[in-house]
Design a protein around this motif. Structure first.
Motif, mmCIF file in Angstrom:
data_model
loop_
_atom_site.group_PDB
_atom_site.id
_atom_site.type_symbol
_atom_site.label_atom_id
_atom_site.label_comp_id
_atom_site.label_asym_id
_atom_site.label_seq_id
_atom_site.Cartn_x
_atom_site.Cartn_y
_atom_site.Cartn_z
ATOM 1 N N SER A 129 0.823 -1.206 0.000
ATOM 2 C CA SER A 129 0.000 0.000 0.000
ATOM 3 C C SER A 129 0.855 1.253 0.000
ATOM 4 N N LEU A 130 1.881 1.271 0.862
ATOM 5 C CA LEU A 130 2.744 2.449 0.943
ATOM 6 C C LEU A 130 3.570 2.614 -0.320
ATOM 7 N N GLU A 131 4.112 1.514 -0.844
ATOM 8 C CA GLU A 131 4.897 1.602 -2.070
ATOM 9 C C GLU A 131 4.013 1.972 -3.253
ATOM 10 N N PRO A 153 3.590 -4.335 -12.142
ATOM 11 C CA PRO A 153 3.184 -5.491 -12.946
ATOM 12 C C PRO A 153 1.869 -6.061 -12.418
ATOM 13 N N LEU A 154 1.063 -6.559 -13.320
ATOM 14 C CA LEU A 154 -0.204 -7.164 -12.917
ATOM 15 C C LEU A 154 0.030 -8.298 -11.934
ATOM 16 N N GLY A 155 1.153 -9.008 -12.075
ATOM 17 C CA GLY A 155 1.467 -10.089 -11.142
ATOM 18 C C GLY A 155 1.582 -9.601 -9.711
ATOM 19 N N ASP A 156 2.179 -8.417 -9.509
ATOM 20 C CA ASP A 156 2.288 -7.857 -8.151
ATOM 21 C C ASP A 156 0.910 -7.506 -7.605
ATOM 22 N N GLU A 157 0.055 -6.952 -8.465
ATOM 23 C CA GLU A 157 -1.294 -6.593 -8.033
ATOM 24 C C GLU A 157 -2.080 -7.848 -7.643
ATOM 25 N N LEU A 158 -1.919 -8.920 -8.397
ATOM 26 C CA LEU A 158 -2.615 -10.168 -8.075
ATOM 27 C C LEU A 158 -2.076 -10.788 -6.794
ATOM 28 N N SER A 159 -0.779 -10.689 -6.583
ATOM 29 C CA SER A 159 -0.195 -11.210 -5.343
ATOM 30 C C SER A 159 -0.731 -10.462 -4.132
ATOM 31 N N ASN A 160 -0.870 -9.151 -4.264
ATOM 32 C CA ASN A 160 -1.405 -8.360 -3.159
ATOM 33 C C ASN A 160 -2.851 -8.745 -2.868
ATOM 34 N N VAL A 161 -3.655 -8.920 -3.923
ATOM 35 C CA VAL A 161 -5.054 -9.310 -3.735
ATOM 36 C C VAL A 161 -5.141 -10.704 -3.111
ATOM 37 N N THR A 162 -4.233 -11.595 -3.514
ATOM 38 C CA THR A 162 -4.220 -12.932 -2.925
ATOM 39 C C THR A 162 -3.918 -12.872 -1.435
ATOM 40 N N GLU A 163 -2.990 -12.004 -1.050
ATOM 41 C CA GLU A 163 -2.695 -11.817 0.375
ATOM 42 C C GLU A 163 -3.952 -11.369 1.117
ATOM 43 N N TYR A 164 -4.668 -10.444 0.527
ATOM 44 C CA TYR A 164 -5.891 -9.958 1.159
ATOM 45 C C TYR A 164 -6.914 -11.079 1.319
ATOM 46 N N LEU A 165 -7.105 -11.869 0.256
ATOM 47 C CA LEU A 165 -8.076 -12.950 0.310
ATOM 48 C C LEU A 165 -7.680 -14.011 1.331
ATOM 49 N N LEU A 218 -5.505 -1.348 -7.870
ATOM 50 C CA LEU A 218 -6.598 -1.282 -8.832
ATOM 51 C C LEU A 218 -7.668 -2.325 -8.522
ATOM 52 N N LEU A 219 -7.243 -3.552 -8.176
ATOM 53 C CA LEU A 219 -8.181 -4.640 -7.950
ATOM 54 C C LEU A 219 -8.667 -4.719 -6.509
ATOM 55 N N GLN A 220 -7.890 -4.159 -5.597
ATOM 56 C CA GLN A 220 -8.198 -4.305 -4.179
ATOM 57 C C GLN A 220 -9.619 -3.868 -3.809
ATOM 58 N N PRO A 221 -10.071 -2.657 -4.180
ATOM 59 C CA PRO A 221 -11.431 -2.272 -3.784
ATOM 60 C C PRO A 221 -12.500 -3.158 -4.405
ATOM 61 N N LEU A 222 -12.257 -3.689 -5.615
ATOM 62 C CA LEU A 222 -13.242 -4.556 -6.256
ATOM 63 C C LEU A 222 -13.321 -5.908 -5.546
ATOM 64 N N VAL A 223 -12.162 -6.448 -5.169
ATOM 65 C CA VAL A 223 -12.153 -7.723 -4.451
ATOM 66 C C VAL A 223 -12.767 -7.547 -3.069
ATOM 67 N N GLU A 224 -12.467 -6.448 -2.419
ATOM 68 C CA GLU A 224 -13.040 -6.186 -1.106
ATOM 69 C C GLU A 224 -14.559 -6.107 -1.180
ATOM 70 N N ASN A 225 -15.076 -5.430 -2.203
ATOM 71 C CA ASN A 225 -16.529 -5.361 -2.376
ATOM 72 C C ASN A 225 -17.124 -6.738 -2.642
ATOM 73 N N ALA A 226 -16.386 -7.574 -3.414
ATOM 74 C CA ALA A 226 -16.889 -8.914 -3.712
ATOM 75 C C ALA A 226 -17.012 -9.742 -2.441
#
Length: 366
Positions: free
Chosen positions: A219-221, A229-241, A271-279
Motif C-alpha cells: 500500500s505504501l509503495e 506489474p499485474l502479477g504484483d497486483e494479483l499477489s497483493n489481492v491474494t494476500e488480502y483474500l 486497482l483490484l483491491q477495492p473490487l475484491v473487497e466489495n466482492a
C-alpha cells in the motif's frame, strides 16, 4: 515493459520558418507600389495598352525579385547562420551579424538578377543602387516581422509546455490522493481479521500479521509508483483474500484465472483491491453458506480486461448498503490516468452474482 529506443540527431534551429516564406507569394503586389511608381497603372483599365503591359511586367519582375531574395535569405540563415553559435553572442552583436548578412545577400542577389530583371522590366534596373537600398530596407522589415513571429511562437510553446507540466503535476497529485483515500479502507477491514485470532490461535495470528505487513508495504509503495506489474497486483489481492479466509474459513473460496504471460503487463497499483473487497463484503459474506470470488484477465486487441466476479446475491440482493465510494474513486482514477480509454463497468454477472470489469490499455506505460 521495454520500449524500442530510437536515436535521432538534434535538428539545427530554423531562423526563418517555412510559414514566413508565404510572404513571397502575397507581398509582390504591395512591394511593387513601393518600387515601381507605374505599378498602380495595372489597376487602371482605361490606360493605354502599352502602359498597362509595362506595369504588369513590373509586377512580374518584382515577384521574381522578391521570391529570389526570400530563397537567398532562407539559404543564408537556415543553412549558414544556423550552424554558428550565435545565441552565445550578445543581442546587439547578433543583430549586427544578421544585418551584415542581409546586406550581403541583397547586394549579391540584386547584382546577379539585374540581367534577368532588365529583360522583364527595364525600368526596374535603371537605378541598381536604389534597388539594392530598397531591397535591404524591405528585407530588414521582413526579417523583423519574422523575428517577432518566431519569438511569439516560442513563447506560446513555452507556455503550453508549462501548462502541460502543471496539468501532469495536478493529475499526479489527484491520483495519489485517490490512492491514499482507498488504502486505509481495505487495511482497516483486514485488521479485523487478526483481532479474533490473537487469543485463540497465536501462530495463525502471527502468520496473518505477516500478510498484513506485506499489504501495508504494498500500500505504501503503491502511493509512490504509478504502475506495477499485474502479477504484483494479483499477489497483493491474494494476500488480502488469504487474510479474509482466516475470518470466513471454508465459507470463502477464490480463484485467480490469469495467464502467466499477462502478469508482466503494467497496471496502476491498488486497482483490484477495492473490487475484491466489495466482492467479499457484498458477496461471500452475505450468504450463510459463503461464496466464491474469481479474478480473470484477458486481452481484447490492445486492451487488457480484468474481471472480478462473485456468486453473491447480486447488486440489489446485499443487505449491506455501501456508499459506492470505492467504485466512484476507481472510476475517477481511471479517468485521470487513461481518459476515455480506461473504463469500469459493474452489474450482474453472467451466472448471477456481481461482476466488475476493468478495461484499460495493455501497453500503457508512464
Amino acid at each position: 515493459m521495454a520500449a524500442a529506443r530510437s536515436e535521432t540527431r538534434p535538428s539545427r534551429p530554423v531562423l526563418i520558418p517555412r510559414a514566413a516564406m508565404w510572404f513571397g507569394a502575397v507581398a509582390p503586389p504591395f512591394i511593387s507600389l513601393l518600387l515601381d511608381e507605374d505599378a498602380i497603372d495595372v489597376l487602371r483599365w482605361d490606360q493605354p495598352r502599352g502602359r498597362w503591359a509595362s506595369a504588369l511586367r513590373g509586377v512580374a519582375a518584382i515577384a521574381l525579385y522578391t521570391n529570389a531574395m526570400l530563397l537567398a535569405h532562407a539559404a543564408a540563415y537556415n543553412a549558414g547562420l544556423a550552424r554558428l553559435p550565435l545565441q552565445k553572442l550578445a543581442r546587439p552583436v547578433r543583430f549586427g551579424v544578421y544585418g551584415l548578412t542581409t546586406a550581403v545577400v541583397v547586394t549579391a542577389g540584386t547584382l546577379l538578377l539585374i540581367p534577368v530583371l532588365g529583360v522583364v522590366s527595364p525600368d526596374m534596373v535603371e537605378d541598381p543602387l536604389g534597388l539594392i537600398v530598397k531591397g535591404v530596407v524591405l528585407s530588414a522589415l521582413w526579417l523583423g516581422v519574422v523575428y517577432m513571429y518566431v519569438q511569439f511562437m516560442a513563447r506560446i510553446r513555452t507556455e503550453r509546455l508549462l501548462a502541460h507540466r502543471e496539468q501532469l503535476a495536478a493529475l499526479d497529485a489527484r491520483v495519489r490522493l485517490l490512492q491514499v483515500r482507498t488504502n486505509p479502507h481495505f487495511l482497516y477491514n483486514s485488521l479485523n481479521s487478526v483481532m479474533s485470532l490473537i487469543a485463540t490461535d497465536p501462530e495463525l495470528a502471527e502468520e496473518t500479521l505477516g500478510r498484513l505487513a506485506r499489504l501495508f508495504r504494498y500500500s505504501l509503495e503503491g502511493s509512490e509508483r504509478h504502475v506495477v506489474p499485474l502479477g504484483d497486483e494479483l499477489s497483493n489481492v491474494t494476500e488480502y483474500l488469504e487474510v479474509e479466509r482466516i475470518r470466513f474459513r471454508e465459507r470463502l473460496r477464490y480463484a485467480v484465472l490469469v495467464d502467466p504471460a499477462l502478469r508482466s503487463i503494467e497496471v496502476p497499483p491498488m486497482l483490484l483491491q477495492p473490487l475484491v473487497e466489495n466482492a467479499v463484503k457484498h458477496g461471500a459474506s452475505r450468504r450463510v453458506e459463503g461464496g466464491s470470488v474469481t479474478l480473470r484477465a484477458e486481452l481484447a486487441g490492445d486492451d487488457l480486461l480484468l474481471f472480478v466476479l462473485d456468486d453473491g446475491p447480486g447488486p440489489e440482493g446485499s443487505s449491506h448498503r455501501g456508499t459506492g465510494t470505492s467504485l466512484l474513486d476507481l472510476r475517477e482514477r481511471l479517468r485521470l490516468l487513461y481518459g476515455e480509454e480506461g473504463r469500469l463497468s459493474a452489474g450482474v454477472g453472467p451466472d448471477g452474482g456481481f461482476m466488475a470489469r476493468l478495461r484499460l490499455p495493455a501497453r500503457w506505460n508512464r
